[in-house]
Design an enzyme around this catalytic site. Structure first.
Site, PDB file in Angstrom:
ATOM      1  N   ARG A   1      -4.003   8.985  -4.623  1.00 29.06           N
ATOM      2  CA  ARG A   1      -4.623   8.173  -5.673  1.00 29.06           C
ATOM      3  C   ARG A   1      -4.857   9.058  -6.890  1.00 29.06           C
ATOM      4  NH1 ARG A   1      -8.067   3.661  -5.108  1.00 29.06           N
ATOM      5  NH2 ARG A   1      -8.336   2.720  -7.165  1.00 29.06           N
TER       6      ARG A   1
ATOM      7  N   LYS B   1       0.866  -1.187   0.000  1.00 24.03           N
ATOM      8  CA  LYS B   1       0.000   0.000   0.000  1.00 24.03           C
ATOM      9  C   LYS B   1       0.900   1.234   0.000  1.00 24.03           C
ATOM     10  CE  LYS B   1      -3.748   2.273   2.438  1.00 24.03           C
ATOM     11  NZ  LYS B   1      -3.205   3.584   2.114  1.00 24.03           N
TER      12      LYS B   1
END
Length: 585
Positions: free
Chosen positions: A183, A178
């Site tokens: 994003r 992660k």
């Protein structure tokens, strides 16, 4: 009235008003007493729009004044109030977008959730009788969409695998690191009007456009990313949408840098595109959702990955495909989680390779796994309140969040410094009840001073950024007049907004420490020792997944039913009867 306008965050001079902390409302109160016009104004929406465009371009006050003066002459007080709200982007209507979507069209909310485009909602759904087909609310080139999200899981690794419902004949799942970044979705199409023949657009998950930062073409001077992508696509790729994470990369350490530095890195890259040493944005791609005119959301992750690898040619440390490991059982997760956490990473994302791409959904196809974050460390940090920020709305006119500081001890103090000096450390606004606010007000009443940016109280409080005074409070208080608050937080993170150079993520107020004063509150050195100790303990302690977010099941106890007034109560004698209520109903 002038005083009330200047001090709109404070309650009114004569009486406490409903408009405290609402600047536009305060303007309405003042203008409506002396309106220039009482009837409805003569400006159309188009007029207002074009003058607002002029206002947005005007940079100096003497350019802005005539535009505002024209609004004032041509609008009544109520119109003026809404105009100010539009300019400040503080509508205070007491309605969410859902309220308006429901009035507009039955499918409006679902199309907006996927596309994040208000324009698209208004253009495509202009008649409530025309309904969206299931296939229409899908990915469109050069239009932002809401990406698939990962579910946060608080179960044992075995339980997580069960929830993914993998196929019996194909029980493998994919494990990705992660990333700690933003994003981002990248859209590219062939377009001859742009030098280089390819046009790019980039959006974040919150639908904010970042093309200005990362570039719209190969030859865009501001293209901190796109100018490096001339050879990044395979022959025959005419249009593509990629989903990934934009992270900051440090070429000297050859490692990622914490998320807080992303924008700075992109701007530095714009100024000096080919420097070998500075931080730079790196786009790590983990999915493809559109290729050459065709949405790929219905294909499985495994097929999309093949398409991704066939379409993208990675550019070293600028534009890379995010690697994954294949897992077969729960025992494959822990060693990888240990490894990424040892490298100071966020955690892992587990993905089902046979799943489609679902827009704007969190489901069990993608799952986040994080180690427990410093629970032993984030329990309690006893910080001194050194500043306050006024709130608006319900908290208008009162201090609604506090600037907390750490005491500068002898090891960090300069010679001759005030022993009471504090460094700004974090800003806390969550977790307070009305009683907590009242308690803090009671203990600090009359001891607050307005913050003067020209003469900051540096002998008591040091902010970050020197003259820029980052996170500057509205009011400040001397440490020995102040209170100590116990703050709980998730993790320590670097930050240039606070003088310590570090702050905590998601700080929340736990309780007021009336048993402590400024001398016994946490100091800079004690915090550093705590941090080092916690990191050491975290290494030694065997990994456990944090249970704090797991849903608690509530057992409801059935109350015994009693009939009101049936019980015999012995009431103590309260004095003689009077006839005060005789003749009254």
């Amino acid at each position: 009235d002038g005083y009330n306008l200047l001090n709109w965050k404070l309650p009114g001079q004569r009486a406490a008003t409903a408009m405290t902390g609402d600047f536009a409302g305060r303007c309405f109160e003042v203008i409506s007493k002396r309106p220039l016009r009482t009837e409805v104004g003569d400006m159309s929406i188009a007029d207002v729009n074009s003058r607002l465009d002029d206002l947005a371009v005007a940079s100096k006050e003497d350019e802005q004044l005539p535009i505002l003066a024209e609004f004032y002459r041509r609008m009544n007080p109520e119109e003026m109030m809404w105009l100010i709200r539009i300019i400040l982007r503080q509508m205070k209507v007491g309605a969410t977008e859902r309220t308006f979507f429901e009035i507009w069209h039955p499918d409006a909310e679902s199309l907006f959730n996927i596309s994040s485009s208000l324009r698209r909602v208004c253009w495509e759904l202009y008649l409530p009788s025309i309904r969206l087909e299931a296939d229409e609310a899908r990915v469109t080139l050069m239009q932002c969409f809401q990406p698939q999200l990962a579910q946060f899981q608080m179960h044992s690794f075995q339980k997580i695998i069960e929830r993914m419902r993998l196929a019996e004949d194909d029980p493998e799942f994919w494990i990705e690191e992660k990333l700690d970044g933003e994003r981002m979705q990248l859209h590219m199409e062939t377009n001859d009007s742009i030098p280089g023949g390819k046009r790019f657009e980039l959006w974040s998950r919150k639908a904010k456009e970042y093309t200005y930062l990362y570039g719209n073409g190969f030859y865009d001077d501001n293209g901190s990313l796109t100018r490096h992508l001339k050879n990044a696509f395979a022959d025959g790729v005419g249009s593509i949408i990629l989903d990934g994470e934009m992270i900051t990369w440090d070429p000297e350490q050859d490692a990622p840098v914490p998320f807080g530095t992303l924008k700075t890195a992109a701007l530095a890259e714009q100024r000096n595109p080919f420097s070998a040493s500075g931080h730079r944005p790196l786009f790590r791609i983990f999915d493809i959702v559109y290729l050459n005119g065709k949405p790929l959301t219905r294909y499985t992750l495994r097929d999309r990955r093949r398409a991704l690898e066939a379409s993208v040619v990675p550019v070293h440390r600028r534009f890379e495909i995010h690697p994954y490991e294949v897992g077969k059982s729960a025992s494959d997760i822990e060693p990888l989680l240990r490894k990424v956490v040892a490298e100071a990473s966020e955690g892992l994302v587990l993905k089902n390779p046979n799943s489609p791409y679902r827009l704007n959904e969190r489901n069990d196809d993608w799952m986040k796994v994080k180690p427990d974050y410093m629970t032993e460390f984030g329990e309690s940090l006893d910080c001194i309140v050194v500043g306050g920020y006024y709130g608006s709305g319900k908290r208008g006119g009162n201090i609604s969040s506090y600037l907390c500081g750490l005491r500068v001890d002898d090891t960090h103090a300069e010679d001759g410094a005030n022993p009471m000096k504090c460094y700004s450390f974090c800003k806390v606004g969550g977790g307070f009840t009305a009683a907590d606010y009242a308690n803090i007000r009671h203990h600090t009443h009359g001891k607050w001073h307005d913050w003067n940016p020209k003469k900051p109280p540096t002998e008591y409080i040091e902010l970050a950024g020197g003259d820029a005074q980052h996170e500057r409070p509205d009011v400040w208080i001397k440490p020995d007049d102040s209170v100590v608050v116990c703050v709980k937080a998730a993790a320590v993170t670097p930050s240039d907004q606070f003088r310590l150079g570090l702050t905590v993520r998601f700080p929340r107020f736990k309780r007021l420490r009336m048993d402590k004063d400024w001398q016994s509150a946490l100091s800079v050195q004690e915090f550093m020792d705590l941090k080092a100790g916690a990191e050491q303990e975290k290494k030694e302690k065997d990994f456990q997944v944090d249970n704090s977010r797991r849903k608690q099941t509530k057992r409801s106890k059935k109350k015994e039913l009693t009939v009101a007034g049936s019980g015999e109560a012995n009431v103590a004698y309260v004095g003689r009867k009077t006839h005060i209520f005789d003749g009254l109903s």
